[in-house]
Design a protein around this motif. Structure first.
Motif, PDB file in Angstrom:
ATOM      1  N   THR A  95      37.209  51.314  32.782  1.00 17.48           N
ATOM      2  CA  THR A  95      36.301  50.773  33.789  1.00 17.48           C
ATOM      3  C   THR A  95      35.064  50.217  33.114  1.00 17.48           C
ATOM      4  O   THR A  95      34.530  50.817  32.186  1.00 17.48           O
ATOM      5  CB  THR A  95      35.888  51.887  34.776  1.00 17.48           C
ATOM      6  OG1 THR A  95      37.072  52.469  35.317  1.00 17.48           O
ATOM      7  CG2 THR A  95      35.051  51.346  35.905  1.00 17.48           C
ATOM      8  N   PHE A  97      31.015  48.840  33.510  1.00 20.40           N
ATOM      9  CA  PHE A  97      29.840  49.131  34.334  1.00 20.40           C
ATOM     10  C   PHE A  97      28.799  48.015  34.258  1.00 20.40           C
ATOM     11  O   PHE A  97      27.633  48.223  34.554  1.00 20.40           O
ATOM     12  CB  PHE A  97      29.240  50.484  33.937  1.00 20.40           C
ATOM     13  CG  PHE A  97      30.164  51.617  34.293  1.00 20.40           C
ATOM     14  CD1 PHE A  97      30.208  52.108  35.587  1.00 20.40           C
ATOM     15  CD2 PHE A  97      31.019  52.155  33.343  1.00 20.40           C
ATOM     16  CE1 PHE A  97      31.079  53.136  35.929  1.00 20.40           C
ATOM     17  CE2 PHE A  97      31.882  53.181  33.680  1.00 20.40           C
ATOM     18  CZ  PHE A  97      31.911  53.679  34.978  1.00 20.40           C
ATOM     19  N   GLU A  99      27.840  44.079  35.639  1.00 22.07           N
ATOM     20  CA  GLU A  99      28.164  43.142  36.715  1.00 22.07           C
ATOM     21  C   GLU A  99      29.073  42.051  36.175  1.00 22.07           C
ATOM     22  O   GLU A  99      28.949  41.628  35.030  1.00 22.07           O
ATOM     23  CB  GLU A  99      26.882  42.507  37.268  1.00 22.07           C
ATOM     24  CG  GLU A  99      25.985  43.468  37.985  1.00 22.07           C
ATOM     25  CD  GLU A  99      24.701  42.811  38.468  1.00 22.07           C
ATOM     26  OE1 GLU A  99      24.414  41.659  38.083  1.00 22.07           O
ATOM     27  OE2 GLU A  99      23.991  43.461  39.246  1.00 22.07           O
ATOM     28  N   PRO A 111      29.554  46.841  39.665  1.00 20.70           N
ATOM     29  CA  PRO A 111      30.339  47.899  39.040  1.00 20.70           C
ATOM     30  C   PRO A 111      30.517  49.093  39.974  1.00 20.70           C
ATOM     31  O   PRO A 111      29.757  49.219  40.926  1.00 20.70           O
ATOM     32  CB  PRO A 111      29.513  48.279  37.820  1.00 20.70           C
ATOM     33  CG  PRO A 111      28.181  47.660  37.979  1.00 20.70           C
ATOM     34  CD  PRO A 111      28.271  46.626  39.036  1.00 20.70           C
ATOM     35  N   PRO A 112      31.485  49.956  39.702  1.00 21.32           N
ATOM     36  CA  PRO A 112      32.428  49.931  38.576  1.00 21.32           C
ATOM     37  C   PRO A 112      33.502  48.871  38.789  1.00 21.32           C
ATOM     38  O   PRO A 112      33.931  48.620  39.900  1.00 21.32           O
ATOM     39  CB  PRO A 112      33.028  51.331  38.576  1.00 21.32           C
ATOM     40  CG  PRO A 112      32.909  51.819  39.982  1.00 21.32           C
ATOM     41  CD  PRO A 112      31.681  51.155  40.547  1.00 21.32           C
ATOM     42  N   ILE A 113      33.946  48.273  37.681  1.00 16.20           N
ATOM     43  CA  ILE A 113      34.908  47.184  37.712  1.00 16.20           C
ATOM     44  C   ILE A 113      36.107  47.558  36.840  1.00 16.20           C
ATOM     45  O   ILE A 113      35.950  47.902  35.677  1.00 16.20           O
ATOM     46  CB  ILE A 113      34.270  45.873  37.199  1.00 16.20           C
ATOM     47  CG1 ILE A 113      33.072  45.520  38.091  1.00 16.20           C
ATOM     48  CG2 ILE A 113      35.294  44.748  37.174  1.00 16.20           C
ATOM     49  CD1 ILE A 113      32.215  44.424  37.533  1.00 16.20           C
TER      50      ILE A 113
END
Length: 128
Positions: A95, A97, A99, A111-113
């Motif tokens: 993941t 964090f 943008e 985020p989280p992405i």
């Protein structure tokens, strides 16, 4: 006679653990419970389908693979850290964090992405 008996000096034929060959072994070794092993390499394909068993005198029935998969995940950045398996690997669990913005910076995903997420599409005319 007095005292304990001497070990049996005779030899007997005994099948090895995998059952592919026989060896003449001293009776004392059988009495001690020692496993009889041959020199035949197994060579059967493991469940993963990628690797072969390299155990000597193998008696395994299921041949699970205990190696790490290591294939590249769909994200294209990380490798599978599961035990070796057949078929496709699961999704990447990494993941981010930071943008994630479109090319012009107008659209943003906060985020989280999940790893491998593509930048958002933008309908604005790019000023770059």
């Amino acid at each position: 006679h007095d005292g304990p008996c001497r070990p049996c000096p005779s030899k007997t034929k005994k099948k090895c653990r995998c059952g592919r060959s026989e060896k003449k072994v001293p009776c004392k070794d059988i009495a001690n419970g020692e496993e009889i092993l041959c020199d035949v390499m197994c060579g059967k394909k493991r469940v993963c389908g990628r690797h072969r068993c390299s155990q000597r005198c193998c008696a395994d029935a299921d041949h699970e693979c205990m190696l790490i998969c290591g294939k590249k995940l769909r994200c294209g950045y990380h490798k599978c850290d599961e035990l070796c398996h057949p078929g496709h690997c699961g999704q990447c669990w990494q993941t981010g964090f930071d943008e994630l913005r479109c090319h012009c910076g107008a659209e943003v995903i906060l985020p989280p992405i999940a790893c491998g997420t593509r930048p958002p599409s933008c309908r604005r005319v790019c000023s770059r």
